[in-house]
Design an enzyme around this catalytic site. Structure first.
Site, mmCIF file in Angstrom:
data_model
loop_
_atom_site.group_PDB
_atom_site.id
_atom_site.type_symbol
_atom_site.label_atom_id
_atom_site.label_comp_id
_atom_site.label_asym_id
_atom_site.label_seq_id
_atom_site.Cartn_x
_atom_site.Cartn_y
_atom_site.Cartn_z
ATOM 1 N N HIS A 98 0.852 -1.191 0.000
ATOM 2 C CA HIS A 98 0.000 0.000 0.000
ATOM 3 C C HIS A 98 0.894 1.249 0.000
ATOM 4 C CE1 HIS A 98 -2.766 3.119 1.296
ATOM 5 N NE2 HIS A 98 -3.727 2.340 0.831
ATOM 6 N N GLU A 170 -4.204 1.706 -7.101
ATOM 7 C CA GLU A 170 -4.664 2.768 -6.214
ATOM 8 C C GLU A 170 -3.785 4.004 -6.418
ATOM 9 O OE1 GLU A 170 -6.897 0.941 -2.659
ATOM 10 O OE2 GLU A 170 -4.801 1.122 -2.114
#
Ligand code: PEP
Length: 253
Positions: A98, A170
């Site tokens: 992430h 993302e």
């Protein structure tokens, strides 16, 4: 047709009471099965892993994940959690790379590669997050950047291993409080590039970043998108359930 993956990471949020309330509500709403063609997943903080597993039960249609795991199986790595430990606690998925971990905790392409390999070695699904920042996007380098991140993390995997990997695109400029939702137009090219490189060879190509109840249907309509990875909107159970309904309606055509 592959399932649509609809899931959330809670990041560093939710007490055990809050985790229990969210999970109990989900179990009550779903019963024994997920909506047809949908693969729900939830990624709590480590502290809530066993609690959420106990409430979901062993045969839940909802996959349970952790937000990070070390590449070594055990050892002198203070503060870390290994994939076997995560598995022991009931996890089936490992979120890897992430952008918050890359920015604040020194995650690199090489550590994402090691973690993907560790997850696969122990039979867990790696959920690899990739995404460029606003500057790379402004320079027109989005697709090249994310393909490089993905290639580095997935280097050396054979076809069977690759088929167990889920990729979540993302864009950093789209996620979190400071993000703005990506438009459908902005996402077409990166997803076309990811599909060309990985398409049917991976278990899923997800979009994440300021997904909400108003844009979810449009985002699911983008060619090659096979799911949504959601932060804030899904932390309220009612809204997560609504996202599942939106995905179900999309699947039903
Ligand atoms: C994220 O940070 O991965 C994310 C998708 O968050 P949000 O949906 O809150 O933008």
């Amino acid at each position: 047709m592959t399932d649509l993956w609809i899931g959330t990471s809670w990041k560093m949020n939710k007490t055990l009471d809050e985790a229990r309330a969210w999970t109990t509500g989900l179990v009550d709403a779903l019963g024994d099965s997920a909506p047809a063609g949908i693969q729900p997943f939830v990624i709590p903080s480590f502290t809530a892993t066993t609690t959420v597993r106990a409430l979901l039960g062993q045969d839940s249609p909802v996959l349970l994940g952790v937000q990070n795991a070390h590449w070594e199986d055990a050892g002198a790595w203070t503060g870390e959690v290994s994939v076997p430990q995560a598995k022991d606690a009931g996890a089936q998925l490992v979120e890897i790379g992430h952008s918050e971990r890359r920015e604040h905790f020194g995650e690199t392409v090489e550590t994402t590669r090691l973690k993907v390999a560790a997850a696969l070695r122990h039979g867990l699904t790696p959920l690899l997050c990739i995404g460029e920042d606003a500057q790379v996007k402004a320079e027109g380098g989005s697709s090249a950047f994310i393909l490089e991140q993905a290639a580095g993390a997935l280097d050396g995997l054979d076809a069977a291993e690759l088929s167990r990997v889920v990729i979540a695109y993302e864009p950093i400029w789209a996620i979190g409080e400071k993000g703005r939702p990506a438009t459908v137009e902005e996402l077409r090219e990166p997803f076309a590039a990811l599909a060309e490189a990985y398409g049917d060879r991976v278990a899923g190509l997800l979009y994440g970043g300021s997904v909400n109840l108003d844009n979810a249907a449009d985002l699911l309509g983008i060619e090659h998108v096979t799911g949504l990875f959601v932060g804030r909107t899904a932390w309220k159970l009612e809204d997560y359930l609504e996202l599942l309904r939106i995905a179900e309606a999309h699947r039903a055509g």
